[in-house]
Write a protein that holds these residues in place. Structure first.
Motif, mmCIF file in Angstrom:
data_model
loop_
_atom_site.group_PDB
_atom_site.id
_atom_site.type_symbol
_atom_site.label_atom_id
_atom_site.label_comp_id
_atom_site.label_asym_id
_atom_site.label_seq_id
_atom_site.Cartn_x
_atom_site.Cartn_y
_atom_site.Cartn_z
ATOM 1 N N LEU A 56 -5.378 1.153 7.402
ATOM 2 C CA LEU A 56 -6.597 0.587 6.828
ATOM 3 C C LEU A 56 -7.270 -0.370 7.782
ATOM 4 O O LEU A 56 -8.449 -0.697 7.606
ATOM 5 C CB LEU A 56 -6.269 -0.179 5.534
ATOM 6 N N ALA A 94 0.851 -1.192 0.000
ATOM 7 C CA ALA A 94 0.000 0.000 0.000
ATOM 8 C C ALA A 94 0.882 1.235 0.000
ATOM 9 O O ALA A 94 1.857 1.325 0.754
ATOM 10 C CB ALA A 94 -0.913 0.002 1.223
ATOM 11 N N ALA A 113 1.021 1.823 6.223
ATOM 12 C CA ALA A 113 -0.147 2.134 5.389
ATOM 13 C C ALA A 113 -1.258 1.100 5.579
ATOM 14 O O ALA A 113 -2.441 1.444 5.665
ATOM 15 C CB ALA A 113 0.267 2.202 3.917
ATOM 16 N N CYS A 135 -6.145 -0.738 -2.118
ATOM 17 C CA CYS A 135 -5.894 -1.881 -1.238
ATOM 18 C C CYS A 135 -7.101 -2.158 -0.353
ATOM 19 O O CYS A 135 -7.446 -3.320 -0.107
ATOM 20 C CB CYS A 135 -4.642 -1.631 -0.402
ATOM 21 N N SER A 149 -3.747 3.258 -1.090
ATOM 22 C CA SER A 149 -4.457 2.786 0.102
ATOM 23 C C SER A 149 -5.917 2.500 -0.205
ATOM 24 O O SER A 149 -6.483 1.500 0.267
ATOM 25 C CB SER A 149 -4.330 3.815 1.220
#
Length: 321
Positions: free
Chosen positions: A320, A227, A316, A281, A278
């Protein structure tokens, strides 16, 4: 979605292998909310590859809460009692954080190194897991097997987790899926398994009867992952080291049916991975959750990628999670 971080255990040319980078990544993954750090196994690798069980111990000593998992230990290579005792003690030392994932193995040179006949690998695998499970859960074990016999054997201490640590198994063919349902608690895919075959494979695995004493039927996807702020940034960081790794796999897996997948282009790799911005992903993770995945193991650092790039990707993904 539970995320795992697949750690790079490769040494580099001309250097003695060190685990400092893997420890730093594991600590960051723990802070970022990852469920597991995950280790693989390889032998006869000239630049160096960290031994899996001692590496698990080292990582457990340098972390506090994150799971320590394997995907996977080549079970036919091991004396089952030694493996059961070592993993049980790892579970004790880590405070109950071990998940033991296994594979059959495919490299003829590794079987030759351990003095194991490759055609016996399925029988050795099943016997190994039977003995490991019994020693983890029973007060006394008497067992007459093809390769190992036990009389009133026991482990002390047994694992912390009750009734035992979870068992995963990796592979693609129907026989492996049936064996996983019968003997283990979760199935791990290969990193290169195409998305289009996953729904049928997941359904097939979940359709097999669970074996007595199994602890469910987790579906754990292994995917390449990176990401970054943009998809171009992800490609810049990942493509060259990943291509070098896939070139090496083409040689290692020369006897395997899926060797050709390691010669595919970047777009083919992205289509079966969690790579990009991001936002992209996050969409991919949601896609796999809808498909039926219970967890995703992400390989963010092929050999040759800088530590700084790997740490950025872990952060990253943590945002998430």
């Amino acid at each position: 979605m539970r995320l795992g971080l697949y750690l790079n255990l490769y040494g580099t040319d001309g250097e003695r292998p060190q685990l400092a980078d893997a420890v730093e990544q594991a600590k960051l993954a723990e802070q970022a909310g990852f469920e597991w750090v995950v280790l693989g196994e390889r032998h006869l690798h000239r630049p160096g590859y960290h031994e899996i069980l001692t590496s698990m111990t080292w990582l457990a000593a340098h972390t506090s809460t994150i799971g320590i998992a394997t995907a996977g230990i080549v079970a036919p290579l091991y004396q089952p009692v030694v493996l059961a005792e070592t993993l049980a003690h790892l579970d004790v030392l880590s405070g109950g954080r071990v998940t033991a994932g296994f594979v059959l193995g495919y490299r003829p040179e590794e079987f030759a190194l351990y003095g194991v006949t490759q055609r016996e690998r399925v029988a050795r695998f099943e016997e190994c897991l039977e003995i490991v499970t019994k020693l983890w859960t029973e007060e006394s074990v008497t067992y007459a097997g093809r390769f190992t016999s036990l009389q009133d054997a026991y482990l002390s201490p047994r694992p912390v987790q009750s009734p035992r640590p979870r068992l995963w198994n990796g592979g693609q063919v129907s026989a492996v899926l049936e064996r996983t349902a019968r003997m283990c608690d979760g199935w791990t895919t290969s990193f290169n398994q195409p998305d289009e075959v996953l729904p049928d494979k997941i359904a097939e695995y979940l359709g097999y009867p669970r074996g007595k004493g199994t602890l469910g039927a987790e579906v754990i996807l292994c995917r390449e992952g990176y990401a970054a702020p943009t998809s171009q940034d992800a490609r810049k960081a990942l493509e060259e080291p990943l291509r070098d790794l896939y070139d090496a796999y083409t040689g290692w897996k020369r006897t395997s049916a899926d060797a050709s997948r390691y010669t595919q282009g970047w777009d083919d790799i992205v289509d079966r991975s969690v790579i990009g911005s991001s936002a992209e992903c996050a969409e991919r993770i949601a896609h796999y959750e809808e498909m039926g995945a219970d967890g995703i193991i992400l390989r963010v650092q092929p050999p040759g990628m800088s530590q700084a790039d790997a740490l950025r990707a872990i952060e990253a993904f943590g945002e998430l999670n």
